[in-house]
Every structure is written in structure tokens, then in C-alpha cells.
Design an enzyme around this catalytic site. Structure first.
Site, PDB file in Angstrom:
ATOM      1  N   HIS A  28      47.082  37.531  84.064  1.00  0.00           N
ATOM      2  CA  HIS A  28      46.344  37.893  84.770  1.00  0.00           C
ATOM      3  C   HIS A  28      45.425  39.050  83.879  1.00  0.00           C
ATOM      4  O   HIS A  28      45.535  39.662  82.490  1.00  0.00           O
ATOM      5  CB  HIS A  28      46.757  39.426  85.893  1.00  0.00           C
ATOM      6  CG  HIS A  28      47.663  40.346  85.491  1.00  0.00           C
ATOM      7  ND1 HIS A  28      47.140  41.150  85.208  1.00  0.00           N
ATOM      8  CD2 HIS A  28      49.083  40.075  84.884  1.00  0.00           C
ATOM      9  CE1 HIS A  28      48.575  42.768  84.763  1.00  0.00           C
ATOM     10  NE2 HIS A  28      49.544  41.726  84.762  1.00  0.00           N
ATOM     11  N   GLU A  79      46.290  41.414  89.849  1.00  0.00           N
ATOM     12  CA  GLU A  79      47.790  41.464  89.592  1.00  0.00           C
ATOM     13  C   GLU A  79      48.210  42.826  90.327  1.00  0.00           C
ATOM     14  O   GLU A  79      49.573  42.849  90.841  1.00  0.00           O
ATOM     15  CB  GLU A  79      48.530  40.846  88.623  1.00  0.00           C
ATOM     16  CG  GLU A  79      49.620  40.419  88.675  1.00  0.00           C
ATOM     17  CD  GLU A  79      50.134  42.091  87.576  1.00  0.00           C
ATOM     18  OE1 GLU A  79      51.733  41.892  87.827  1.00  0.00           O
ATOM     19  OE2 GLU A  79      49.992  42.719  87.352  1.00  0.00           O
ATOM     20  N   GLU A  80      48.055  44.145  89.560  1.00  0.00           N
ATOM     21  CA  GLU A  80      48.040  45.415  89.584  1.00  0.00           C
ATOM     22  C   GLU A  80      48.345  45.864  91.133  1.00  0.00           C
ATOM     23  O   GLU A  80      48.974  46.709  91.392  1.00  0.00           O
ATOM     24  CB  GLU A  80      47.258  45.888  88.403  1.00  0.00           C
ATOM     25  CG  GLU A  80      47.476  45.436  87.262  1.00  0.00           C
ATOM     26  CD  GLU A  80      48.318  45.459  86.245  1.00  0.00           C
ATOM     27  OE1 GLU A  80      49.521  46.528  87.206  1.00  0.00           O
ATOM     28  OE2 GLU A  80      49.086  45.670  85.409  1.00  0.00           O
ATOM     29  N   ASP A 105      53.238  37.209  81.410  1.00  0.00           N
ATOM     30  CA  ASP A 105      53.208  39.199  81.455  1.00  0.00           C
ATOM     31  C   ASP A 105      53.427  39.472  80.045  1.00  0.00           C
ATOM     32  O   ASP A 105      54.779  39.172  79.603  1.00  0.00           O
ATOM     33  CB  ASP A 105      53.616  39.059  82.867  1.00  0.00           C
ATOM     34  CG  ASP A 105      52.859  40.264  84.024  1.00  0.00           C
ATOM     35  OD1 ASP A 105      52.537  41.449  82.380  1.00  0.00           O
ATOM     36  OD2 ASP A 105      52.559  39.767  84.417  1.00  0.00           O
TER      37      ASP A 105
END
Length: 355
Positions: A65, A209-210, A232
Site C-alpha cells: 500500500h 490500507e491505514e 508490508d
């Protein structure tokens, strides 16, 4: 080590402003870099999807991401100060006195995050961390009218762009989580473009994503992969006062951490480890700090009828700060391991763990 072209791409990606939900800057850099060797498109979420060998029946998906944590303006005071909310998982201890960039329709407006000076705090206040609601962004405006000429309520905010090598291998940036993962996806796709493939490969730079793995959820549904890799950052524990008996022994520079958790297909994990050993690629073992979830890997795994997934964790110091640190050797090993593993697939593999 990575060549000059790759390092230039890394720095541009790390310096890009891509707060969650507003990732267009990073997406363009990622998309343009892969357009030379892949079929590339963008979806309505803002994900970039780069593809190779798309006619093959077995589909492999890689995801990293490129959104980053930040803020969003919610109020402009009479004094011309900007109050904000968090956008993603903000560590409030790292926020005061930070330099920020506000992304407006007319370009970037610089500012600083302020709070009441320590000299004016009571003794009780000095012993407590400052809440985000008690901080503000100062852009040098003299009034609300002055500020509103430059910024608007709703404008996204990120930490000021930065990238710096600290020695031959290690670098810091505010965007390491998880632009290092997006970088690894891109470098793997460029490497695979030079190889003969028996499977279709889709390399995704994902968004949001966060705030809940949102981009990967949509991307995995669209790609409908059989095999998926999430790349990640993970917690490096080679620092004082991080208990290894609780979080494992993960060191910068010793390779990506391969997880053993519910997000990871057992058969795919065995293939990865066998490939690493056969090609003398360093890696580390991790059980992750929780059993499942937290990265794009979880969203990919649960797409449609289920996907055989594996998580690559790149060791990271000072996560969710302006000075996140990673080691290029870990990224290089991840690219090599992903490339060799995917290039080895015949398209006839079974990933059912009870076979």
C-alpha cells in the site's frame, strides 16, 4: 544492491504526498514506473494494477500500500489556526512541532503543528501527553479570512516530505509504511518482466490500507487471484526495551520476515522457505504480533472463495513516525525471493493444506 534507476524511484515514492484517501501523487509515480514493462491501469479506488502474462489461467497478486497516515482539517479558528483530526493510526507523542504539508486544490501549503509552550503548562499538564484536540496547525495566517485564502476545511495533511540515507544500507522517511512494500512490488514486477512466466502476475499499489485494508479488498476482488503476497512493514525488535520473548527477534538487514500466522497458507510458506534456501536468500521467521489481520494480506486471503496468501514483513524501526527506518538489504532479499518463487510456479500447484 539496487541500481540508480531503482533508487531514484524509491526516493520519489518516499517523498510523495499520499495520505489515506488522497493517494494520487504516489499512484502516478508508481504507475509511470511500471508502464514501461507492464499493462497498467488504475481503478476507481485509486489502486494501481500492473499486469504480466494475463492470458495464463493461474493468477498471482502482489500488494503493497502506498497510502500513509496523516490528518485532515476540520476547523479554522478566528486566529487563523487549523484544527485537525487523525487520518489513520496516529501516534500523538510524535506529532507536536512537526512540519507538515497541506494538500490544497492550488498546491501544497506548508505549516507546523503547535501546542501550548512548556513554560505555560501546569506541573500536572507537563506529565501528560498532549491530545490531538489541543494541537493546531499554524500556516502563518493572521486571521481566519487570511487562512481561508490558502486552505479549506477537509484538506488532507501529511508530514513534510523527507528521505535520507543514514549509511550504505539504511534510510529514513515519513512514508516508509508502506511505500517500501509498494517499491518491492514494483521492483519484483520489473524483474519478472524479464522472465518466462507460467502464471499471470498482478502487482498492485493499494490505497486506504491505514483505515481498514479497503484498497486491497477491492483490488483482490477484481483480480480474483489464486495466490497472493502482501508486502508490508513489521516491527524490528533490535532496539532497547522491546521484549523479544513477546515480539520475536527481528533485525534490520537480515532479510524479510516470513510470517507464520492465520494469514499465511502453510503450503505456500513451505515453498517460500525452500526457494529461499535453494537460492541462499536471507529471511527471518516471525509469528507476527497478532494471529491475523492488520495488513493487506488478510483482505487478499478472504477474497471471493479464498486465496493462498503469504505476508512479507520488512523490518521497520520507529513505525508511524516521521523517521521510519528500513534497510535496503531486506527489500532486495524480498524482491529476489518473490521473483524466484513466482518464476518457479508451473501453474499446477495445489495449496490445499490437507493434500
Amino acid at each position: 544492491m539496487f541500481n540508480k534507476t531503482s533508487m531514484n524511484f524509491l526516493e520519489r515514492l518516499m517523498r510523495s504526498a499520499s495520505p489515506t484517501g488522497y493517494e494520487a501523487n504516489a499512484a502516478k509515480i508508481f504507475r509511470d514506473y511500471l508502464a514501461e514493462c507492464c499493462e497498467v491501469k488504475c481503478d476507481v479506488m485509486g489502486n494501481t494494477i500492473a499486469a504480466l502474462n494475463t492470458t495464463a489461467p493461474v493468477r498471482v497478486m502482489l500488494a503493497g500500500h502506498y497510502d500513509e497516515i496523516g490528518f485532515q482539517i476540520v476547523h479554522i479558528s478566528d486566529e487563523g489556526l487549523l484544527y485537525f483530526r487523525p487520518n489513520g493510526g496516529i501516534d500523538k507523542l510524535n506529532v507536536p512541532s512537526s512540519e507538515v504539508d497541506i494538500l490544497t486544490e492550488n498546491g501544497i501549503v506548508p505549516g507546523v503543528i503547535g501546542k501550548k509552550p512548556i513554560h505555560l503548562l501546569t506541573e500536572a499538564e507537563r506529565s501528560k501527553s498532549v491530545e490531538l484536540k489541543d494541537m493546531w496547525i499554524d500556516i502563518g495566517a493572521e486571521s481566519r479570512k487570511d487562512a481561508e485564502k490558502l486552505v479549506s476545511v477537509g484538506d488532507p495533511v501529511v508530514m513534510r516530505e523527507n528521505f535520507r540515507m543514514l549509511n550504505k544500507h539504511r534510510f529514513i522517511s515519513k512514508g516508509t509504511d508502506d511505500k517500501i512494500g509498494a517499491f518491492i512490488v514494483a521492483e519484483t514486477m520489473r524483474a519478472l518482466a524479464k522472465r518466462k512466466l507460467n502464471v499471470a502476475v498482478y502487482g498492485l499499489g493499494t490505497v486506504q490500507e491505514e483505515v481498514g485494508l479497503r484498497g486491497a479488498t477491492a483490488g483482490a476482488y477484481a483480480v480474483n487471484p489464486h495466490i497472493g503476497f502482501g508486502i508490508d512493514v513489521g516491527f524490528a525488535t533490535d532496539l532497547p526495551d522491546i521484549p523479544k520473548k513477546q515480539y520475536g527477534d527481528i533485525t534490520l538487514g537480515k532479510g524479510p520476515a516470513l510470517s507464520r500466522s492465520c494469514d499465511n497458507n502453510v503450503v505456500l510458506g513451505k515453498i517460500l522457505r525452500a526457494t529461499a534456501k535453494a537460492n541462499k536468500i536471507p529471511y527471518q521467521e516471525s509469528v507476527a504480533h497478532r494471529a491475523t489481520g492488520g495488513t493487506d494480506t488478510a483482505a487478499i486471503q478472504l477474497a471471493r472463495g479464498g486465496v493462498a496468501t503469504a505476508l512479507f514483513s520488512i523490518p521497520n524501526r520507529y513505525m508511524h513516525s516521521q523517521v521510519e527506518m528500513c534497510d535496503l538489504r531486506d527489500a532486495e532479499a524480498a524482491v529476489k525471493l518473490l521473483t524466484e518463487t513466482i518464476a518457479s510456479f508451473t501453474g499446477n500447484e495445489s495449496f490445499c493444506p490437507v493434500d
